[in-house]
Write an enzyme that holds these catalytic residues in place. Structure first.
Site, mmCIF file in Angstrom:
data_model
loop_
_atom_site.group_PDB
_atom_site.id
_atom_site.type_symbol
_atom_site.label_atom_id
_atom_site.label_comp_id
_atom_site.label_asym_id
_atom_site.label_seq_id
_atom_site.Cartn_x
_atom_site.Cartn_y
_atom_site.Cartn_z
ATOM 1 N N ASN A 101 0.834 -1.199 0.000
ATOM 2 C CA ASN A 101 0.000 0.000 0.000
ATOM 3 C C ASN A 101 0.868 1.247 0.000
ATOM 4 O O ASN A 101 2.047 1.216 0.363
ATOM 5 C CB ASN A 101 -0.925 0.013 1.221
ATOM 6 C CG ASN A 101 -0.157 0.236 2.503
ATOM 7 O OD1 ASN A 101 0.438 -0.694 3.033
ATOM 8 N ND2 ASN A 101 -0.171 1.461 2.998
ATOM 9 N N CYS A 102 0.266 2.350 -0.425
ATOM 10 C CA CYS A 102 0.837 3.682 -0.225
ATOM 11 C C CYS A 102 -0.152 4.442 0.633
ATOM 12 O O CYS A 102 -0.995 3.848 1.295
ATOM 13 C CB CYS A 102 1.107 4.370 -1.558
ATOM 14 S SG CYS A 102 -0.381 4.685 -2.515
#
Length: 468
Positions: free
Chosen positions: A419-420
């Site tokens: 994820n970011c």
């Protein structure tokens, strides 16, 4: 050599502020203890930077000479290379408590969606920054007056004779839990509270004269009566250990003995009493007060019998600065100290044993019988609060996460997840099992963008804010 050995013996207890941070966080943080530890450390350093800046700019307004050297009567100390007010353990614990309070209330605080990137520890750091500004100002305003009161009390203790020795010894022990005992003894040992240059320097200078004379020690070096904390270490700690052992449950005595022997020897040889004193301080604080009272009484008795000298460390220091150079002419005084000390060891044992049994104090070896240890989850807590029934939609984030997982084809279809800040990136095994973009939007996420990669699986970046 003696100083190096003593420092080695106390090496585990030198970073006491860091231990205090960790201990307070473990005990008071309701969630995410590891993150809270970092928040407390950063917040405490921020607090000291603020104080250093205020004192450097407006030291005169606060009554602090910021240009003075740290230590002594300046009221200043170096904390992580920051020149700031010497607030000891009590300051560290107070600041830790404030930051933990902020952590418990703000870590999971739901910000507006577009501010979600600032949630968690970032929000706590931001709040801590602004809270520490007025806190630092108040400490700069109030704490120097507290230090003045401490110094005035030191003058009083030094001027009242034998009772002052007892009061000094009592407070030297009683202030240990707050980390303020060094504020009491430092001006006596290393500054001019009772003799120019401090007791250590004066005693070292007078040592040849004391060794050559057979006059009573309290006549040759009366100022040395205040370096008296060794007596409770040498004779008090063994009495405490014996009381712990003989009041412990029979089946736990062998295990307890393995703990008591090293920490008692540490107190006797190195003068480091924290292991044994903190063993019972928090489970039975009454015993610690009694311990401090007995330490004061023993110090007064020793002084009254003429046994004075540099007795503030362990057996190594006592031998190096007293027994070895002074034994030839002053052995009767040291023999007297041995007899009186052993009598007080028995007194410590009897008093502690009586109080432990009478009040049923849960000192080491007297804990409740072993019970099966189990770790509870948040779901267990909710189930207990709800009487055994947990509503499936009690946690909207968990519901959204379960829906996203189902739309991705289930857990067996997922190879990798990263994820970011705004996107969840998922590599799946079978693209055909993944739902369409409209299905993801229907459950409240920002949708799903599919992207075929060169790998066997497929890469699905998406930005479901609510699914985090």
């Amino acid at each position: 050599m003696m100083e190096k050995i003593q420092k080695f013996g106390g090496a585990m207890f030198t970073p006491v502020l860091l231990f205090a941070f960790a201990g307070v966080v473990i005990g008071l943080a309701k969630k995410h203890n590891a993150r809270c530890c970092m928040e407390v450390l950063v917040g405490y350093l921020t607090f000291n930077y603020f104080m250093a800046t205020m004192l450097s700019q407006w030291g005169g307004f606060f009554g602090v000479d910021y240009a003075a050297e740290t230590g002594g009567e300046s009221g200043l100390a170096m904390v992580a290379s920051i020149k700031t007010l010497d607030m000891g353990m009590i300051g560290a614990l107070a600041i830790s408590g404030i930051i933990i309070w902020l952590h418990n209330r703000l870590f999971e605080f739901e910000l507006l969606e577009w501010l979600g990137v600032f949630s968690g520890s970032t929000f706590v750091y931001a709040a801590t920054f602004f809270v520490m500004i007025p806190v630092a100002f108040l400490c700069c305003l109030i704490w120097p007056h507290v230090q003045e009161g401490i110094r005035a009390f030191q003058v009083f203790v030094a001027s009242v004779g034998l009772p002052g020795v007892g009061i000094f010894a009592f407070l030297e022990r009683a202030l240990i839990p707050f980390g303020l005992h060094h504020l009491l003894y430092s001006p006596f040992y290393y500054d001019n509270a009772v003799v120019n240059g401090g007791i250590y320097a004066a005693f070292a200078k007078d040592l040849p004269m004391i060794a050559a004379s057979s006059a009573p020690l309290n006549e040759l070096a009366p100022y040395a009566a205040f370096t008296c904390s060794s007596w409770s270490k040498i004779f008090g700690c063994p009495g405490i250990a014996l009381a712990f052992y003989f009041t412990a449950k029979p089946e736990k005595r062998e295990e307890l003995l393995g703990l008591l022997i090293p920490i008692t020897l540490t107190a006797i040889v190195c003068g480091v009493t924290e292991p044994i004193e903190f063993t019972f301080l928090f489970v039975a604080p009454l015993l610690f007060i009694v311990h401090a009272i007995l330490a004061g009484i023993l110090a007064m008795v020793m002084c009254a019998l003429g046994v004075v000298g540099v007795f503030s460390g362990g057996l190594i220091e006592m031998a190096s600065l007293n027994f070895i150079p002074l034994m030839a002419n002053h052995w009767p005084a040291y023999l007297t100290a041995l007899v009186v000390g052993l009598c007080f060891t028995f007194i410590w044992f009897v008093v502690f044993r009586f109080l432990i049994l009478k009040l049923d104090l849960k000192t080491p070896g007297r804990e409740e019988d072993d019970e099966e240890v189990s770790f509870k989850s948040k779901a267990d807590y909710r189930e207990a609060k709800a009487g055994g029934a947990v509503a499936e939609n009690s946690d909207p984030y968990a519901v959204t996460a379960a829906q996203v997982l189902e739309l991705l084809g289930g857990p067996d279809n997922i190879e990798d997840v990263t994820n970011c800040v705004t996107r969840l990136r998922v590599t799946v095994k079978d693209e055909s099992k993944v739902a369409d973009d409209a299905d993801f939007k229907a459950i409240g996420t920002s949708g799903c963008a599919k992207k075929r990669t060169r790998h066997a699986g497929h890469h699905w970046p998406q930005g479901p804010q609510g699914a985090r």
